[in-house]
Every structure is written in C-alpha cells, then in structure tokens.
Design a protein around this motif. Structure first.
Motif, short mmCIF file in Angstrom:
data_model
loop_
_atom_site.label_atom_id
_atom_site.label_comp_id
_atom_site.label_asym_id
_atom_site.label_seq_id
_atom_site.Cartn_x
_atom_site.Cartn_y
_atom_site.Cartn_z
N LYS A 299 0.77 -0.71 -0.13
CA LYS A 299 0.42 -0.51 0.03
C LYS A 299 0.88 1.11 -0.08
O LYS A 299 0.56 2.64 0.58
CB LYS A 299 -0.74 -0.01 1.26
N LYS B 103 -16.41 -1.23 6.27
CA LYS B 103 -14.77 -2.29 6.13
C LYS B 103 -13.81 -1.56 6.39
O LYS B 103 -13.27 -2.53 6.97
CB LYS B 103 -15.38 -2.26 4.64
N ARG B 104 -14.05 -0.15 6.11
CA ARG B 104 -12.58 0.23 6.37
C ARG B 104 -12.48 0.93 8.37
O ARG B 104 -13.61 -0.04 8.95
CB ARG B 104 -13.28 1.92 6.05
N HIS B 106 -9.84 -0.11 11.96
CA HIS B 106 -8.28 -1.23 12.03
C HIS B 106 -8.48 -0.72 13.47
O HIS B 106 -8.75 -0.31 14.29
CB HIS B 106 -7.02 -0.24 11.95
N SER B 481 -4.28 6.79 3.84
CA SER B 481 -3.87 6.29 4.78
C SER B 481 -5.10 6.95 5.74
O SER B 481 -5.44 5.29 6.16
CB SER B 481 -2.41 6.19 5.39
N GLU B 483 -8.19 8.06 5.16
CA GLU B 483 -9.56 6.89 4.71
C GLU B 483 -9.88 5.66 4.89
O GLU B 483 -11.11 4.94 5.35
CB GLU B 483 -9.71 7.60 2.80
N GLN B 484 -8.23 4.95 4.88
CA GLN B 484 -8.64 3.50 5.17
C GLN B 484 -9.02 3.44 6.45
O GLN B 484 -9.41 2.20 7.17
CB GLN B 484 -6.96 2.91 5.72
N VAL B 485 -8.99 4.34 7.31
CA VAL B 485 -8.92 3.36 8.89
C VAL B 485 -9.87 4.88 9.11
O VAL B 485 -10.84 5.05 10.68
CB VAL B 485 -8.17 4.47 10.19
N PRO B 487 -13.94 5.54 8.42
CA PRO B 487 -15.45 4.37 8.14
C PRO B 487 -16.51 5.68 8.33
O PRO B 487 -17.76 5.17 8.39
CB PRO B 487 -15.69 3.67 8.54
N CYS B 523 -6.85 8.06 12.34
CA CYS B 523 -5.99 9.13 11.38
C CYS B 523 -4.67 9.28 12.32
O CYS B 523 -3.52 9.05 11.69
CB CYS B 523 -6.95 10.04 11.16
#
Lengths: 422, 548
Positions: A299, B103-104, B106, B481, B483-485, B487, B523
C-alpha cells in the motif's frame, strides 16, 4: 552496537550554533542511523511504525531489481550494437561492468546535486533533512538515456529540486513530479540528448555502421588486465558498430512504419523481457510489474491510479485502432503495453502521492486521464512518439482541480442532507 | 440500486449465450440453418422470461417501498443483492435486524486485556471532578464549597459561571481536601477524600410519568446529572434550553483494550433501561442505540432488548464503536443540528437517580495494559485517583499512565484523577529509546496498518505497544491512509488542511461537525507524517464554535 553508535554520534556532534549547516547534516545522518527516542505528547499515545523514511525506502526496494537489470541491459545493448555476444548471458562480466561504469557516475551526480540542494535548504529553513529525494534520486537515473552527459544531468536535477520543489516549500509541497521534471528539463532544453535513435545505446561515438567504440581508461587499463588475468574476454577497443544496426526503439519504429517494422526488429518476448534499447529502468516489463505489485501489496502506492491508467490506455488505444488513419494507430492496442515506458510511468511516476490527486475518486479520474492523454501524445503527436512524461506532468497540474470537484461533490452531498433534515 | 449489479450480470450472461448461438448459426452455413433458428427462438424465450421476471421484480420492490417494509433493510427483490452473496455469513441473532457493515477501520490489538473479574478490594481513596474535562465551560467555575467542607455524594461542588444552573456534584461523600489550580488560576480539579462508607444526599422523589420536559431538565440540573450528557457538534455540555434532534448511545467500545460493556452492564440493567426512558423524554426525536454486531454472541439483553429506543447493529473495525461513526451512519449531524451522546455508564448513573433516588456515580473501570501484573476490572466511582486504581499492580516503573485508551486518552500521573467520562486506565511502556535503523528493519512489536511490517502476516497478533513516535514530523505526503481507518463519507486530509488554513466554509462543508477527537484518533495513529491530528481537529472545532 547501539551504544557504540550513540557514543560515536555523541563524539562527532558539531556545535549547533557555531556550524548550523554541519549540524543539519549531522542530524540527517543521525536520524538515518538511529530512529530518535521521541515519545508521543498530547494526542495519541502510540503511533504506527510507518514513517516517511520507511514509506520512501519501500519504493527504492521496488526499484532495486530494475537497477540491476537496467545496468546489465545497458551493457547488453552496447554489445548488441557492436554485433558481439548476441545472446543475453554471453559476455556477462563485460556487460555488467560496462553497465556499472555507465550508471555509477549518473547515480552519484544525481545524488550529489540533489541532496546538496536538499541539505542546504534544510539548514537554511532550520528543519530536519526530509526524505523526499530518496525516491526522486532513485528514479532519475532510471529514466535517463544511458548516454546522458553528466553536466546536463546535473543541471536538470538542480532545476527539478530547486525550482520544482524547494521553491514551493520542500517535500510534500511540490506541484510537479520531481523526477519527471528533471527529465522534461532535458527534453525541452537538450532535446537531442533524449530523443531520436542515437541516444539509447551507450559507448559509441555515433550509432552508425562502422563507427568506433568509445571506451575509457577504466575499461581498457583497469578492467581489461583483470579480465585477462582470469582468462576472460576483454573489451575490444577496435570494435565498430555492426552493419545494419539502427538503435531505433520499438516506439520510433512503430511511429514511422507501424507494427510490421517493430516486429521485424524485435520479438514481443524481447520487448516483454526488456532486452531492447531505451531509458535505463523502463525496459523490463516483468520486473516493473513485480515492483508495482510490491507497491500495491504494501500500500505504498495507490492501486486505483495504476488500474485506471491501464484502463485509460486500453480504451484510447482501442479507439485509435478503430480509427486507424496512420500505421501507428493500427498497432494492436495490447502491444502498447510492450513498447515504451508506460508500465514504469504507471507504477512509479503517476502514483507519487504528493503530485497525484488525494481523494479516492479523484485517483480513478486522474489515472484514467493520464492513460488517455498519454496515448494521445504517443500516437497523435507528429514529432515524438512517447507521452507518459508529458501526460503525467500535465495531469499533475490538473490534480488539484480534480480534487476540488470531488470535494465539492462531497460538500454538496452534505448540504443536501442538511436541507433534507431541516 | 443494490440489485443493479446482479441484473447487469444476468443481462450480460444472456447476451453471451445469445451471441454464441448466433455465431454458430451464422458460421454453420446453409446446411444447418435450423441451429440459427433454434438459437434465435431460445434467445427470444430467454428475453421473454427476463422481461417477465424483471417486471415482477420491479413491482415487488416498488410495493415493498410503498408499504414501508423496505425501510427495515431487508431485500425484497427476487435477485440476491451483491451484499447477500458476498458478505460474511452473519450469526443468527442478526437475522433481519437493521445493520450497518463497514469495511474500513483498524483494530489495534494490544496485550493486557482486563480479565473478566471485578476486583472489589481495590479502591481509590480520593476522587475529583475536573472542570478541564469539559469543553466550553469557563476555566474558573464558581466554587460552592470550601476546602475542608464535608460533602455527601450528590452535594454540589461548583457551578458554571456563564450558565449557573449547571452544577457539578461530588461523586463520593467525604472531605473536600483540595482545589487545585493550573495556569491563569484555572481550577484543574476539586478533590474529595472519600469516606469508607459512602453517604448519599437524599433526592426528592420525581414522578417520571406525566412530567413536562422542563421539570425533568430542572431536576437533572439540580441533581448534578446534567454534565453526564454531551452534545455534538463540538463535544460540549448539552444546552439546557434546547431539545436535541436525537440522542445516541454506543453500547460497545472498540478502542484498544476498552472495557467490555456487556460485562460492565451486568447487574445494572434496570438502571440502564430507566436511563433510556429518561432520555426518551428529553428529545423530540429518537434515542438510538448502536449495538455490537461483530461477535458470534448477541450483545447483552439490556442492550439488545432495550425498550423505547431504535437499535442498529454495527459490524466492522475500530472506530465503529465510536458514537460519532454510528451517528454518521444512522443520521448524520448537519449544520445547525444538535444531538446528544452518552456513555453506557453515564446512562446508568442517570437511571439510578430514579431507581435508587440518589446520585450514584459508581463506575466499573477497566485497568488495562501489558505493563500490569494483573489487568482487571475494578469497582469505583467517577473521577477516581489513578494511583489508587493501579495500586501495586505495575510490573515496572518505566510506564505512562493514561486515563482512557491509548488513542484518545490523557496522560496522567499516579496522583492525577480519571477524567469525567473515562472508564478505563491504560498503562503502556515509555518508548524513549533509540533504535538502530528503526525505519528500515522489520520490527515485530510495532502495531501498524502497513504491510511493510511482518505483523501484517499475523492478523491476530497482539502487541506490547510503547510510546515512541517511530519517526519525525513531516509535511502531509502520503494520501489515502486516513481514509483507510475512517469509515465515514469524509475526506479527512482535506478537512485537516482546511482547518490549518482556517477556511470556515470548507471546514463546515467537509463535515467538521460530524467529528470529535476520538473519531480521528486512528488517523493520528496511522499518520505517516506524524501530525497532531486530534489537536488540529480541536483547533478547528474551537474556531467553529467561536464563530457560531
């Protein structure tokens, strides 16, 4: 080991007030060797292990194989032009050493110039040395022709780092991709050194039949005796360029006379594996794809840009196939992946997070448009049959605009909701 | 909308069949022309059935929408929706329940989870109420008691300057031993040394049935229960004069090592339900409960079968247990909206005003962290002294004590007190050590969302985290990055940038009202550039609050 290192650094630490420049340098190397003992303060108490240094070095990891192959291929192309050692692995030591002698100065000059400017600005602005050049410095040697004069390289790197990055505020602030800016500088200021059929094979005075090779002292007086002592083949100072050799890249052949001409000189498998002339790092497709998959898996680079860029190329190439006005347009669309630097640009250039769009939707649009614009420049441009550098720089400029509209969409979505609930 | 994909696939498949048949017919020449005709007929039959099915499917969907049945989230189409085909198989208790799958995010898995026992022996001897825990309250509130005074649990300690009707009460009975002051004489804490046996102020009985909202608000203000309620946007104390649009309660906490609220609620179900009833009277809208839909077990009955509330299950990773994320997916906070949020233990305290007739600020606090000998739950009261909760439980001294979780908690010393809304103490090791080539080498004991660490291959691995920053601050470089965590339909990086440049319109447009610090804490955790994200967000929230 750690204690010894710490002690060593303690001993050599220059005075911050008396020699700030030296201290900046010291700090750069210190933080390189030892991750600082900083702890979190206010906000989160634990932090992700990922930092910018780690992020950047993974791009460099992805490039390592390309460096190895690129150097070897520079030697291989040289001997192909001479008509010697035609199979890939024959004359292995000659080709490898030739490539290393060629690439080492390019690598060193890039880093001395680029890092020099970085260090100076870090000292001047009083912040730590940032890692941006780690990637730019690894990319630039790979996208230059092997025969690039070193002074032109130095000028281009200085321009890119100085005007392209530091003038905008340093790492993370640049609008245009630094590595491509260096290349485009050469492209516009010294076009004869980076386009045409002459520049993609190194070590000859000219790429015409009968023209003699141009070995230096180091080939003939340093390595030749060593090779002799092992009983291996040596560099032949009397060799000349073989008859009928043109040095043309597949793209320029396709540009002038279509796929037939390309196929008559290079087999698709040669183009796929990368034993063709070109910029140092761009030729080997499997290694680039390996690097790209590595970046996607970790990633470090965004897969959306890569996928949409492939889509953009495919769609545009199919449209051009349908049009078919020139020989170049008729080249089957899938062969466009084989020729030129598309994959390299896709994996390593377009995905630069600073200059690409920042929103996920924006990334789809950005990548797709690079694919479209790049194909238009490659095929429809009357003079120069390659487009990715220009397409990416062009879309770098438009990336903030794409983001703006994506953000506006988000804003108006929220406004609509507020109105609906009011 | 949901079914468009499966419809498209069906269409494409039938087209492929048709074209294959067509091609065969065309190629086979005059000799076998009947293949062409047969295939054409079969295509026509297929098309006919497709139209029939399509029309009836559409009618079904329209009917379900008109009758309101579709609002439950069930799929009334004939075709399975994409979600139904590929979503993870859900346990039975989630069958036909309103549900949001995200989905997003951690989950940071740390060592030192609290064992499911409540240690009744541990108790802090001092408790404090800290005015600094509240945003938008004047830093020097008006004291109502002096040092040395004896108070009962529920007796007022101080009141707000701007809104004197809001009072804070003592969580325990005992002697007020200190009023600590910080910068500019701001009161940082009012400390009460607790009696062995807690004495409570007797509250007047309150008839909940048939009371007006005004009476109820006055009662809550007088009893000192008002500060239990927080209001969004800005995460401030609730306004006394305005009813909130809705009230949201998250019944599970997904933060690292957070207390298991299913365990915390045990034995206090009645008070919780009472608290919900009270809240129902305070809003014109609804009381929403966010329920844990992650596990194989249904959440505690007090949550799953709560009455008078709207429930919604959530399935995903941290920060899905944050009420902010849940609000975003139930009914987002728009400009001008005001919603209230409460924690489960605050609701219990609220309910006990009515079931027990007293202000009982009992808290079950999770004492967690890998640096403890025995991580466990303790029974104590709001604002307990950290040192008392930890006791002799530390395995060594080189640690940081945190009130709350490692992401959005505050650093404390052993002499400090747990913050007002916290029900967790976390202990982590201080990471003030140099690491040789720390940025380059694969390190096993570093939590990360990045796959450049070997831990990426062991998703269940737990870490002993320490407080090292693992790098130096840099400008924003990496994108995607955050956005990944997070939701939520929010572009965090652009929001943070707009805060840094002070662009009010953009801050509002990009959804600053929907966030508070805990929502963006992840974040900050993942930030490659090591930016102080929570601090940036608070700065933005403060400017927006001053503007409004």
């Amino acid at each position: 080991m750690k204690k010894a290192l710490l002690k060593f650094f303690e001993r050599i630490e220059p005075d911050k007030k008396k020699s700030p420049f030296l201290h900046t340098l010291y700090d750069g190397f210190f933080t390189f060797a030892l991750t600082p003992a900083h702890v979190t303060k206010g906000g989160v108490h634990i932090r992700d292990g990922m930092d910018l240094k780690r992020q950047m070095v993974h791009v460099v990891f992805a490039l390592l194989l390309l460096y190895l192959f690129g150097m070897y291929n520079a030697g291989h192309q040289h001997f192909t032009a001479l008509g010697q050692y035609p199979s890939l692995l024959s004359g292995f030591h000659l080709k490898l050493i030739f490539g290393i002698i060629l690439m080492l100065p390019i690598f060193v000059v890039t880093h001395v110039v680029g890092l020099g400017i970085e260090f100076y600005y870090a000292y001047k602005k009083g912040h730590g040395i940032e890692e941006g050049f780690l990637v730019s410095g690894a990319l630039i040697p790979l996208i230059m022709p092997p025969d690039i004069p070193l002074w032109i390289l130095a000028l281009s790197v200085a321009f890119a780092v100085w005007i392209g990055k530091e003038a905008f505020g340093g790492t993370g602030m640049n609008v245009l991709n630094i590595a491509l800016l260096a290349r485009v500088f050469v492209f516009f200021a010294y076009p004869t050194y980076i386009s045409g059929d002459q520049v993609w094979v190194a070590g000859m005075e000219k790429l015409a039949a009968g023209s003699p090779v141009d070995y230096g002292w180091i080939h003939l007086n340093f390595f030749n005796p060593i090779f002799e002592s092992f009983g291996w083949a040596t560099y032949d100072a009397a060799a000349t360029v073989a008859d009928g050799y043109s040095g043309a890249t597949p793209l320029s052949l396709a540009f002038h006379s279509g796929w037939e001409a390309v196929a008559s000189q290079y087999t698709p498998s040669e183009m796929w594996w990368g034993t063709i002339p070109g910029s140092v790092g761009e030729t080997s497709k499997p290694l680039i794809i390996l690097g790209a998959l590595f970046l996607i898996f970790t990633k470090v680079a965004d897969w959306r840009i890569m996928v949409s860029m492939v889509g953009g190329l495919a769609v545009t190439a199919m449209l051009l196939n349908g049009w078919g006005a020139t020989e170049f347009m008729k080249v089957p669309w899938y062969y466009h992946f084989y020729m030129g630097s598309f994959l390299f640009a896709m994996a390593f250039m377009a995905t630069d997070p600073v200059t690409a769009t920042s929103t996920p939707t924006g990334k789809w649009i950005y990548g797709f448009l690079i694919g479209v614009v790049g194909m238009v420049i490659r095929v429809l441009n009357p003079a120069y049959p390659e487009g990715w550098m220009l397409a990416i720089l062009f879309m770098n400029v438009f990336a903030p605009l794409i983001d703006h509209y994506v953000l506006q969409a988000n804003i108006s979505r929220r406004l609509k909701r507020a109105r609906a609930s009011a | 909308m949901k079914n468009s994909t499966s419809k498209a696939i069906f269409t494409i498949v039938s087209m492929l069949i048709a074209s294959a048949a067509w091609a065969q017919g065309a190629n086979s020449g005059s000799g076998s022309g009947n293949i062409l005709i047969y295939s054409l007929i079969s295509v026509a039959v297929l098309v006919f059935f497709y139209i029939v099915i399509q029309v009836s499917d559409s009618l079904l969907v329209i009917e379900s929408k008109q009758s309101g049945a579709a609002a439950s989230g069930a799929n009334f189409s004939l075709f399975p929706s994409w979600k139904e085909l590929f979503a993870p198989r859900l346990p039975d208790f989630l069958h036909n329940k309103p549900m949001t799958i995200l989905k997003r995010g951690h989950d940071i898995l740390l060592e030192g989870e609290a064992a499911r026992v409540v240690d009744e022996q541990v108790s802090a001897n001092a408790y404090a109420v800290q005015p600094v825990n509240f945003v938008g309250v004047s830093p020097i509130p008006k004291m109502l008691v002096d040092v040395g005074a004896e108070v009962k649990a529920g007796d007022p300690l101080f009141q707000d300057k701007a809104r004197p009707e809001i009072v804070w009460v003592s969580p325990v009975s005992g002697e007020v031993i200190a009023v600590n002051r910080g910068e500019k004489r701001a009161i940082t804490s009012v400390v009460v040394l607790a009696d062995k046996e807690i004495k409570y102020r007797e509250l007047p009985a309150f008839q909940l049935e048939g009371c007006t909202r005004e009476d109820l608000v006055t009662f809550l203000l007088e009893t000192g229960a008002w500060p239990l309620i927080r209001q969004r946007p800005f995460d401030v104390l609730a306004d006394t004069d305005e009813a909130p649009r809705d009230i949201f309660i998250s019944t599970f906490d997904t933060a690292p090592l957070a207390p298991d609220l299913n365990f915390v609620i045990e034995g206090r179900e009645e008070a919780f339900q009472k608290g919900l009833d009270v809240l129902g009277k305070l809003t014109a809208g609804k009381v929403h409960l966010g329920l844990d839909g992650r596990g194989k077990q249904a959440p505690h009955k007090a949550f799953a079968e709560a009455k008078g509330v709207e429930v919604r299950y959530f399935h995903g990773k941290h920060p899905i247990g944050n009420v902010g994320v849940q609000i975003h997916h139930i009914k987002p906070v728009a400009a001008g909206d005001k919603v209230w949020t409460l924690g489960v233990q605050e609701v219990i305290t609220l309910g006990r005003l009515f079931t027990e007739g007293r202000y009982n600020a009992e808290r079950i606090v999770a004492v967690t962290g890998a640096e403890l000998k025995e991580p466990k739950y303790v029974r104590t009261y709001l604002g307990a002294k950290v040192g008392g909760l930890i006791g002799g439980n530390l395995s060594h001294d080189h640690v940081r004590l945190i009130s709350g979780d490692v992401l959005s908690g505050r650093q404390k010393t052993a002499d400090d007190f747990l913050d007002y809304y916290d029900d967790q103490v976390t202990v982590v090791e201080e990471g003030d050590e140099y690491k040789v080539f720390g940025w380059l080498l694969p390190s096993f004991n570093t939590p990360s969302i990045s796959k450049t660490f070997p831990s990426a291959f062991f998703p269940k691995m737990k870490f002993r985290a320490e407080t090292n920053t693992h790098g130096e601050p840099r400008a924003f470089v990496v994108t995607g990055s955050y956005e990944q965590v997070l939701p939520m339909d929010i572009h965090p990086q652009d929001l943070f940038k707009s805060i840094l440049v002070g662009d009010f319109e953009k801050m509002e447009g990009l959804g600053i009202y929907e966030l508070i610090e805990e929502d963006v804490a992840l974040c900050e955790f993942v930030c490659v550039s090591k930016q102080p994200i929570q601090q940036i967000l608070r700065k933005g929230l403060d400017t927006m609050r001053e503007q409004s």
